[in-house]
Each structure stands twice: as C-alpha cells, then as structure tokens.
Design an enzyme around this catalytic site. Structure first.
Site, PDB file in Angstrom:
ATOM      1  N   CYS A 161       0.834  -1.115   0.050  1.00  0.00           N
ATOM      2  CA  CYS A 161       0.113  -0.010   0.130  1.00  0.00           C
ATOM      3  C   CYS A 161       0.779   1.283  -0.056  1.00  0.00           C
ATOM      4  CB  CYS A 161      -0.908  -0.096   1.257  1.00  0.00           C
ATOM      5  SG  CYS A 161      -1.874   1.420   1.334  1.00  0.00           S
ATOM      6  N   CYS A 215      -5.342   6.234  -3.400  1.00  0.00           N
ATOM      7  CA  CYS A 215      -4.610   4.994  -3.587  1.00  0.00           C
ATOM      8  C   CYS A 215      -3.390   5.287  -4.147  1.00  0.00           C
ATOM      9  CB  CYS A 215      -5.541   3.928  -4.095  1.00  0.00           C
ATOM     10  SG  CYS A 215      -4.803   2.157  -4.548  1.00  0.00           S
TER      11      CYS A 215
END
Length: 281
Positions: free
Chosen positions: A81, A219
């Site tokens: 991530c 994101c």
C-alpha cells in the site's frame, strides 16, 4: 486498552498500531474499527479507516526499519500500500527523529524519505507480466474491453486494472468496478482504477480498492499504476507527473524503471482502543 494513532495520506486513512502491543485477532480488530459507521471514534464521531497498519519498529538498524502489515476492512492482508507505507515512514520518523526509513512489506523492502511537507517512497518496478499481475492471459492485458472499459493490467505491489476515460466523474465506479474486480481474468482479484487527463496537467484518478470493497479517497499503488500505464502508452516520460485522486495530489516519477510516490501525510488524532472489542448482542 491500547494506544493507537490515526493517520492519512491524501485521504487514504489508517489506524496505526504498534505491533509490540498484543492484538490477539488482527482481522477482527480491523473489521471492527475500520467500519465507517461504527468504527474508531474521532473528534467528530465515528470515522473508520481504509485499513489497520500494524507496525514493528526496529530502530537499531541504520536507517531504521519498519515491518508493515496492513489488514484491510474485510480482514484480508494487502501485500503493498503506497500511502500506507508513507504513513508507516512518517510514524517511524516521529519516533526516531530520522528522515530515512526502510519499510519491509510482503511485496519487498522499500526506502522512504520523510521531509517537512511530504513523504516519498520507492515503490519497486511496475510489471505488466501476466504471471506477475496475475492475469489469466498468455500475454500482457492492454486495453482489453471489460465492463465497457479498455483495461490494462499492471502490478504495482498489488494488481490493478487501469482504464483511461474521458472524465472519471462520468464513470459509475460502484457499478462497473466490482465486475472487473471479480472478473475471471484476475485470479487474485484486482483493484480497479480509472484515470482521465487533468486540464492543469497530470491525471485525475479514482480507485475501487480490493479489500476495502469500495472507492477510497486516494490509492498510492493506484496512482503508480496510472503513471505506469501512461508511461507504457507514451503519454508521459519518466516524470514527475501529478496524479490527482479525490483526497489530494500525489507525485509519481521513475528512475531506472523504479517508481517513486510522493505526497503529504497527516497525523489526525490519537486514541485508545480495546484489542478485542466486545461484540454487540
């Protein structure tokens, strides 16, 4: 009760837990406290989160190392991530006073630099190799029609299905993305990212995240995926290029094939949570 912190990177928000503290069931912890309606309480009421970051700091290394485990709201563990790793770097810098940190993730070890206004992290080499994405194709998936979009598959630490469109706001992402996210072409599923050119340069971005099972305000791996697909198509060079998710601007650049992601990180608040929240009757 255990102390936790809430951070976000351009709106991509996380509950940060020191991994030295005992949380017997991390999946349950994440599903309980990341819930947007009944999860962790912020100053203005329930806030929830896009995931719970369990961080093990090893300050004796030079630079310090952080072992990062991200448990998502559905209880799954993400291998990478980008914004979460930037948050992990900021958290470690707060504790060590160092401006360089190594982040150990399931996708590999990543080098981060923490500045006054932004955190930059090396994101590895994006790959279009079908076995690495993975995608059930003999060759790379490039502009393949899926659910009305022209999809390119790329792995930026996690799999992404990327489609360039005229206007990201015109896409009904909640309707289209689950079809692609669960498509047979993606044996491990995929994050679904749409992008369109921005009048001020760079690209706008919206991402439906696997594991969150909904759209997030930002994101990091998706921003890198947009840049990687644009670079492959000859839309940009090695950068830097501004990627604009709803939560704020990120910058992606490339050096020797490696991607770098930069943007702000904000420490929102601290709290105390029960490691095993009682279930409601």
């Amino acid at each position: 009760m255990i102390p936790v912190a809430k951070y976000h990177g351009t709106g991509n928000d996380f509950i940060v837990v020191d991994a030295d503290l005992s949380v017997p069931d991390r999946r349950r912890f994440a599903t309980d406290y990341c819930d947007r309606t009944s999860g962790i309480e912020g100053p203005d009421g329930p806030s929830g989160a896009d995931g719970a970051l369990f961080l093990a700091l090893e300050p004796a290394f030079d630079p310090p190392r952080v072992i990062m485990t991200l448990v998502q709201p559905d209880g799954s563990v993400a291998s990478m991530c980008g914004n979460g790793a930037r948050v992990a770097a900021a958290w470690a810098a707060d504790r060590t006073g160092r401006d360089e940190v190594m982040i150990d993730t399931p996708a590999g070890t990543r080098h981060a630099v923490v500045g006054d206004d932004e955190v930059t992290i090396e994101m590895g080499r994006p790959t279009f190799d079908p076995a690495a994405v993975p995608v059930a194709r003999d060759g790379p998936m490039v502009d393949e029609p899926l659910a009305g979009l022209a999809v390119t598959a790329v792995n930026t630490g996690v799999p992404h299905a990327v489609a360039f469109v005229d206007d990201v706001d015109a896409v009904d992402l909640e309707a289209v993305a689950p079809v692609i996210r669960h498509h047979d072409a993606f044996p491990d599923g995929a994050n679904v990212t749409v992008a369109s050119e921005h009048d001020g340069g760079g690209f706008r971005q919206r991402t439906f995240e696997r594991g969150v099972e909904g759209e997030t305000r930002s994101c990091g791996t998706g921003a890198v995926a947009v840049a990687a697909v644009a670079r492959r198509a000859g839309r940009i060079d090695d950068g830097p290029v501004t990627i604009r998710p709803p939560g704020g601007d990120l910058t992606v650049s490339f050096e020797d094939g490696r991607a770098y992601l930069a943007g702000p990180v904000v420490h929102e608040f601290d709290a105390e949570l029960s490691p095993a929240r009682p279930r409601r009757a």
